[in-house]
Design a protein around this motif. Structure first.
Motif, PDB file in Angstrom:
ATOM      1  N   LYS A   1      48.003  40.551  41.498  1.00  0.00           N
ATOM      2  CA  LYS A   1      47.376  41.382  40.485  1.00  0.00           C
ATOM      3  C   LYS A   1      46.233  40.586  39.892  1.00  0.00           C
ATOM      4  N   MET A   2      45.025  41.153  39.947  1.00  0.00           N
ATOM      5  CA  MET A   2      43.838  40.462  39.449  1.00  0.00           C
ATOM      6  C   MET A   2      43.128  41.321  38.419  1.00  0.00           C
ATOM      7  N   LEU A   3      42.584  40.666  37.387  1.00  0.00           N
ATOM      8  CA  LEU A   3      41.742  41.381  36.444  1.00  0.00           C
ATOM      9  C   LEU A   3      40.434  41.734  37.135  1.00  0.00           C
ATOM     10  N   ASN A   4      39.901  42.918  36.851  1.00  0.00           N
ATOM     11  CA  ASN A   4      38.679  43.400  37.503  1.00  0.00           C
ATOM     12  C   ASN A   4      37.420  42.654  37.094  1.00  0.00           C
ATOM     13  N   THR A   5      37.427  42.034  35.939  1.00  0.00           N
ATOM     14  CA  THR A   5      36.210  41.428  35.425  1.00  0.00           C
ATOM     15  C   THR A   5      36.251  39.908  35.500  1.00  0.00           C
TER      16      THR A   5
ATOM     17  N   PRO B   1      36.672  38.397  31.209  1.00  0.00           N
ATOM     18  CA  PRO B   1      37.495  39.261  30.356  1.00  0.00           C
ATOM     19  C   PRO B   1      37.450  38.811  28.894  1.00  0.00           C
ATOM     20  N   SER B   2      37.733  39.752  28.011  1.00  0.00           N
ATOM     21  CA  SER B   2      37.793  39.430  26.581  1.00  0.00           C
ATOM     22  C   SER B   2      39.006  38.542  26.313  1.00  0.00           C
ATOM     23  N   ASN B   3      39.003  37.907  25.167  1.00  0.00           N
ATOM     24  CA  ASN B   3      40.151  37.079  24.780  1.00  0.00           C
ATOM     25  C   ASN B   3      41.411  37.924  24.702  1.00  0.00           C
TER      26      ASN B   3
END
Length: 86
Positions: free
Chosen positions: A38-42, A45-47
């Protein structure tokens, strides 16, 4: 989404994408076991996103529920936060 390679994991295929993350399936070359990533798209990313991501990783490690994948490791892949799960 940019397809990537991740050390020790092969046959990565996208199985799900949401507004914030993407989920891939693949194989762990070391064990032959199926894994999910699972990976964050950005890349930036924000804190708040990072905090939620870390909380999810810690919660997953503690849960012992059939059908809930456990996190094997947390790492950055091509500047994206990623959870490698069994």
């Amino acid at each position: 989404f940019l397809m990537c390679t991740i050390d020790n994991f092969t046959e990565l295929q996208e199985i799900y994408q949401s507004e914030n993350s993407i989920v891939l399936k693949g194989l762990d070359q070391r064990t032959g076991s199926a894994i999910a990533v699972k990976m964050l798209n950005t890349e930036y990313p924000s804190n708040n996103m990072i905090a939620r991501f870390n909380e999810e990783a810690e919660l997953s490690k503690r849960l012992d529920i059939k059908g809930v994948r456990k996190v094997i490791e947390k790492r950055k892949v091509n500047n994206h936060y990623a959870l490698i799960m069994e």
